[in-house]
Design an enzyme around this catalytic site. Structure first.
Site, mmCIF file in Angstrom:
data_model
loop_
_atom_site.group_PDB
_atom_site.id
_atom_site.type_symbol
_atom_site.label_atom_id
_atom_site.label_comp_id
_atom_site.label_asym_id
_atom_site.label_seq_id
_atom_site.Cartn_x
_atom_site.Cartn_y
_atom_site.Cartn_z
ATOM 1 C CG ASP A 187 -1.716 1.252 1.426
ATOM 2 O OD1 ASP A 187 -2.313 1.620 0.398
ATOM 3 O OD2 ASP A 187 -1.788 1.653 2.578
ATOM 4 C CG ASP A 204 -1.195 7.622 0.414
ATOM 5 O OD1 ASP A 204 -0.261 7.907 0.029
ATOM 6 O OD2 ASP A 204 -2.436 7.852 -0.120
ATOM 7 C CG ASN A 247 -8.378 1.279 -2.474
ATOM 8 O OD1 ASN A 247 -7.894 0.887 -3.439
ATOM 9 N ND2 ASN A 247 -8.877 1.201 -1.505
HETATM 10 MG MG LIG Z 1 -2.578 3.191 3.675
#
Ligand SMILES: [Mg+2]
Ligand SMILES: [Zn+2]
Length: 221
Positions: free
Chosen positions: A46, A48, A92
């Site tokens: 991922d 962030d 995302n």
């Molecule tokens: Mg994250």
């Protein structure tokens, strides 16, 4: 911290779409390929809260100026690279659907990130992100569309020789549904999302930060 990081088998990485009969267990053809504990080959990350500082809940990294790569991350990515593991970012980015920033901004953020990693010898092999809002696509984690996109570009990726490292429930569910090893990063307690404690329980492994997770994955592999 036991779980699915099992000792490596004697055989090397699977040969993509290839013939594996060259190994010593002809007679049990395919047996080694059914093992759930393959050597780790691809690490999904991922973005962030894993590679760069997460913004407070409800705020977004909108431009390269907002990017703060977390301490030790560039070196950790470089260690994955040197260990021969492919590194893929899956992210995302609903802020695009919300009109807060554009796909071009995301590309610029990724270029900035790649540059920061490169200055310490690190490299991300592929970036994949979902630009959509909720419930309008198949690529917003925890759905698996970003994995399919990664496989389309790197056909030798297999979930069972992959790990997903994230700081959200959607990351852990994404990895788990696909059959990957999952690693939850506890991160900054001030910026934990709802679902974090469930994510922590569900994940195979838990660490405070990416550098710690990478050390464990490399040692355990
Ligand atoms: Mg994250
Ligand atoms: Zn999507």
């Amino acid at each position: 911290m036991q779980l699915s990081i099992a000792p490596e088998e004697a055989d090397p990485l699977p040969i993509p779409n290839g013939d594996s009969r060259c190994c010593y267990h002809s007679g049990v053809s395919g047996a080694s390929n059914s093992s759930p504990s393959r050597k780790l080959h691809t690490v999904f990350l991922d973005r962030d809260g894993v590679l760069n500082e997460k913004m407070p809940e409800g705020e977004y990294v909108r431009s390269a100026r907002d990017l703060r790569v977390l301490p030790g991350v560039a070196e950790a990515v470089a260690r994955l690279n040197r260990a021969g593991m492919r590194t893929i970012v899956v992210s995302n980015q609903r802020g695009i659907a919300l009109g807060l920033y554009t796909a071009a901004d995301v590309e610029a953020i990724h270029a900035e990130l790649q540059g920061t990693l490169a200055s310490r010898g690190g490299r991300i092999d592929g970036f994949f992100y979902c630009p959509h809002g909720e419930d309008e696509c198949n690529c917003r984690k925890p759905l698996g569309g970003l994995f399919d996109q990664a496989v389309a570009r790197f056909p030798d990726i297999e979930a069972r020789s992959s790990a997903m490292i994230g700081d959200s429930l959607s990351d852990i569910e994404f990895g788990q549904r696909l059959g990957m090893r999952t690693v939850f990063l506890e991160g900054d307690p001030q910026r934990r999302k709802s679902g974090a404690s469930r994510a922590s329980e569900l994940a195979d492994l838990q660490f405070q930060s990416l550098p710690e997770a990478v050390d464990a994955l490399i040692d355990g592999d």
